[in-house]
Structure formats: structure tokens, C-alpha cells
Design an enzyme around this catalytic site. Sequence first.
Site, PDB file in Angstrom:
ATOM      1  N   ASN A 179      -1.637  -4.129   2.064  1.00  0.00           N
ATOM      2  CA  ASN A 179      -1.616  -3.819   0.623  1.00  0.00           C
ATOM      3  C   ASN A 179      -2.931  -3.208   0.119  1.00  0.00           C
ATOM      4  O   ASN A 179      -2.989  -2.661  -0.980  1.00  0.00           O
ATOM      5  CB  ASN A 179      -1.235  -5.047  -0.213  1.00  0.00           C
ATOM      6  CG  ASN A 179       0.232  -5.427  -0.109  1.00  0.00           C
ATOM      7  OD1 ASN A 179       0.590  -6.606  -0.184  1.00  0.00           O
ATOM      8  ND2 ASN A 179       1.110  -4.445   0.080  1.00  0.00           N
ATOM      9  N   ASP A 211       8.672  -9.713  -3.169  1.00  0.00           N
ATOM     10  CA  ASP A 211       8.683  -8.246  -3.263  1.00  0.00           C
ATOM     11  C   ASP A 211       9.554  -7.749  -4.416  1.00  0.00           C
ATOM     12  O   ASP A 211      10.537  -8.394  -4.780  1.00  0.00           O
ATOM     13  CB  ASP A 211       9.185  -7.674  -1.933  1.00  0.00           C
ATOM     14  CG  ASP A 211       8.852  -6.195  -1.796  1.00  0.00           C
ATOM     15  OD1 ASP A 211       7.977  -5.705  -2.535  1.00  0.00           O
ATOM     16  OD2 ASP A 211       9.478  -5.534  -0.951  1.00  0.00           O
TER      17      ASP A 211
HETATM   18  C1  IPE Z   1       5.294  -7.225   1.412  1.00  0.00           C
HETATM   19  O1  IPE Z   1       5.704  -6.332   0.425  1.00  0.00           O
HETATM   20  C2  IPE Z   1       4.014  -7.874   1.002  1.00  0.00           C
HETATM   21  C3  IPE Z   1       4.105  -8.776  -0.132  1.00  0.00           C
HETATM   22  C4  IPE Z   1       5.184  -9.093  -0.785  1.00  0.00           C
HETATM   23  C5  IPE Z   1       2.869  -9.382  -0.533  1.00  0.00           C
HETATM   24  P1  IPE Z   1       5.340  -4.770   0.520  1.00  0.00           P
HETATM   25  O2  IPE Z   1       5.929  -4.143  -0.678  1.00  0.00           O
HETATM   26  O3  IPE Z   1       3.895  -4.600   0.733  1.00  0.00           O
HETATM   27  O4  IPE Z   1       6.103  -4.346   1.855  1.00  0.00           O
HETATM   28  P2  IPE Z   1       6.562  -2.930   2.368  1.00  0.00           P
HETATM   29  O5  IPE Z   1       5.395  -2.016   2.199  1.00  0.00           O
HETATM   30  O6  IPE Z   1       7.719  -2.512   1.531  1.00  0.00           O
HETATM   31  O7  IPE Z   1       6.953  -3.172   3.782  1.00  0.00           O
HETATM   32  C1  IPE Z   2       5.268  -7.183  -4.251  1.00  0.00           C
HETATM   33  O1  IPE Z   2       5.823  -6.270  -5.124  1.00  0.00           O
HETATM   34  C2  IPE Z   2       3.861  -7.559  -4.653  1.00  0.00           C
HETATM   35  C3  IPE Z   2       2.832  -7.144  -3.697  1.00  0.00           C
HETATM   36  C4  IPE Z   2       3.048  -6.522  -2.575  1.00  0.00           C
HETATM   37  C5  IPE Z   2       1.479  -7.474  -4.044  1.00  0.00           C
HETATM   38  P1  IPE Z   2       5.622  -4.714  -4.927  1.00  0.00           P
HETATM   39  O2  IPE Z   2       4.392  -4.300  -5.679  1.00  0.00           O
HETATM   40  O3  IPE Z   2       5.617  -4.365  -3.499  1.00  0.00           O
HETATM   41  O4  IPE Z   2       6.897  -4.146  -5.655  1.00  0.00           O
HETATM   42  P2  IPE Z   2       7.738  -2.881  -5.211  1.00  0.00           P
HETATM   43  O5  IPE Z   2       8.147  -3.099  -3.785  1.00  0.00           O
HETATM   44  O6  IPE Z   2       6.843  -1.689  -5.348  1.00  0.00           O
HETATM   45  O7  IPE Z   2       8.885  -2.862  -6.142  1.00  0.00           O
HETATM   46 MG    MG Z   3       7.114  -3.837  -2.212  1.00  0.00          MG
END
Ligand code: IPE
Ligand code: IPE
Ligand code: MG
Length: 243
Positions: free
Chosen positions: A68, A20
Site C-alpha cells: 500500500n 477492502d
Molecule cells: C488489501 O487491499 C490490503 C488491505 C485491505 C489493507 P488492496 O486494495 O491493497 O489489495 P489489491 O491491491 O486490490 O490486491
Molecule cells: C482498503 O480499501 C483500505 C486499504 C487498502 C488501506 P481500498 O482503499 O483498497 O479500497 P478500494 O479497493 O480502492 O475500493
Molecule cells: Mg482495495
Amino acid sequence: MNGNLPHFDVLPTHIGFIMDGNGRWAKRRGLPRGEGHKEGAKVFKKIGEYCADVGIRYMTFYAFSTENWHRPRQEVAGLMELFTEYLSDGELRLGDNETRQMRLHFIGRRDGLPAELLELIERAERKTAMYDRVHVNIALNYGGRDEIVHAVQQIAAQVADGSLAPADITEQTVADRLYTAGQPDPDIIVRPSGELRLSNFLTWQSAYSELWFSDVLWPDFTEQDVNRVIEDYAKRSRRFGGV
Ligand code: IPE
Ligand code: IPE
Ligand code: MG
């Protein structure tokens, strides 16, 4: 492989990584979010190989959750393209897999993924199926609750056709029907980016996992962070309800 590898007396068998913080990493640099995802994919490869080199046998990387799909259509499409590109470049990466005897498993729902990506997923699994030294799970279109529902559906079908009696359903019956069937549960789950939650990651399997949080964003995650995870893990006292 890595030259100067540290030695650890205590190693987790299975580490889960919630990758993340890609979006925030890009934003801080004034870049589009997709650039953060690209960097995140490079770090996935670097960290996976490093873990394999220090002796971690199982890893699970959270790449895309069932939630997602709620992101803007353009970001979702960009991510599917990135996964496809990453796996099309598979010959080179599969060579690295051979060196480390690394088997790839994709965990999550297959339906809903683009056909081209699905074919590449199946190819990567097929081409690494003979390796057993290291197992790398990539959680893609994965949701912990969704995985449990999927298992319950299989169990219900067996009860309905008479091949399983309700009284014979145990924790093992459920575990055997998860995407991770046959694998040890994660000993420790790593969540960078400052969020203190699991976001539907390995919901069943994490019942007794140690948790490790850090403010570092996934694209900034380094081998030193892995060393910290392992050193901290060695200091944890895992009681599993005992004394
Ligand atoms: C969790 O991250 C999913 C992945 C890293 C693939 P998210 O960014 O989707 O999680 P939330 O929405 O902050 O809980
Ligand atoms: C994790 O990074 C990747 C996926 C969930 C696919 P994020 O895209 O959630 O990054 P932040 O949380 O917005 O910084
Ligand atoms: Mg995220």
C-alpha cells in the site's frame, strides 16, 4: 455490549478480515477516498466488538499492506494520520477493550511507520497486554511474504551462530518466528469488495483457511454479514488432506 446476540453451535476460533473497498465506497458517494477509510475504521470497531460478543477469540484485520506504500503520497499520509487519530483516542477505545478483555497485537513491519504512530501502537499493546479473552491482530505495514522473510532471517542468524541445526528446522520453527507466533491459524478469511485474492495476507497461516468472498464493500459490512460468515463456516467440511 450487544443485546440480542445470536447463538452459534459452531464458531471459527480465528477470522481474518481483509478490509477492502473503502475507496470504491467513497467514490460511489462522490466523496474523497479518505472518507471511505474513515468509515472503514468505524466498521472495524463495530465488527471487532461484535465478533468478540458472539464468542470469536481471535481476529486479524488487514489495515495496510507492505504494497500500500505504492499509493499516492497523499493517500498514504492520510491513512497514517487516520491510524494515529484512531489510536490517540485510545482511552475511550481501551475502555471498550477492558469490557471485552480484548488484547491488541499489531502485526507487520515496525520500521517505516511514523514515530508518533509507533508510540501509540506500543501504548495500545502495553495497555491491553493483560487481556486474554479475545485477541485482535491489526495487520499494519504487513505483508505475508515479508513476514516469512523476517522469520527466515532469524532462523539463518541462529544457524550461523550455531544455536540451530538446519536438520532441526520444522514448520513449527517457522511458525514460532511469525508475528502470529502462539496463535491459531485463521479458520476462515473474509474478503469483501468483490476481489477474489488474498493480496499477501497471512500467506503462511492461510494454508488451510476457508475463504469467504462477498461483493459488499467494507464500509457497508454489517453484523449480519458476520452471521453469514459463521453460518457458512459451519457448513464447510475441513478435511486437511484427509477423507
Ligand atoms: C488489501 O487491499 C490490503 C488491505 C485491505 C489493507 P488492496 O486494495 O491493497 O489489495 P489489491 O491491491 O486490490 O490486491
Ligand atoms: C482498503 O480499501 C483500505 C486499504 C487498502 C488501506 P481500498 O482503499 O483498497 O479500497 P478500494 O479497493 O480502492 O475500493
Ligand atoms: Mg482495495
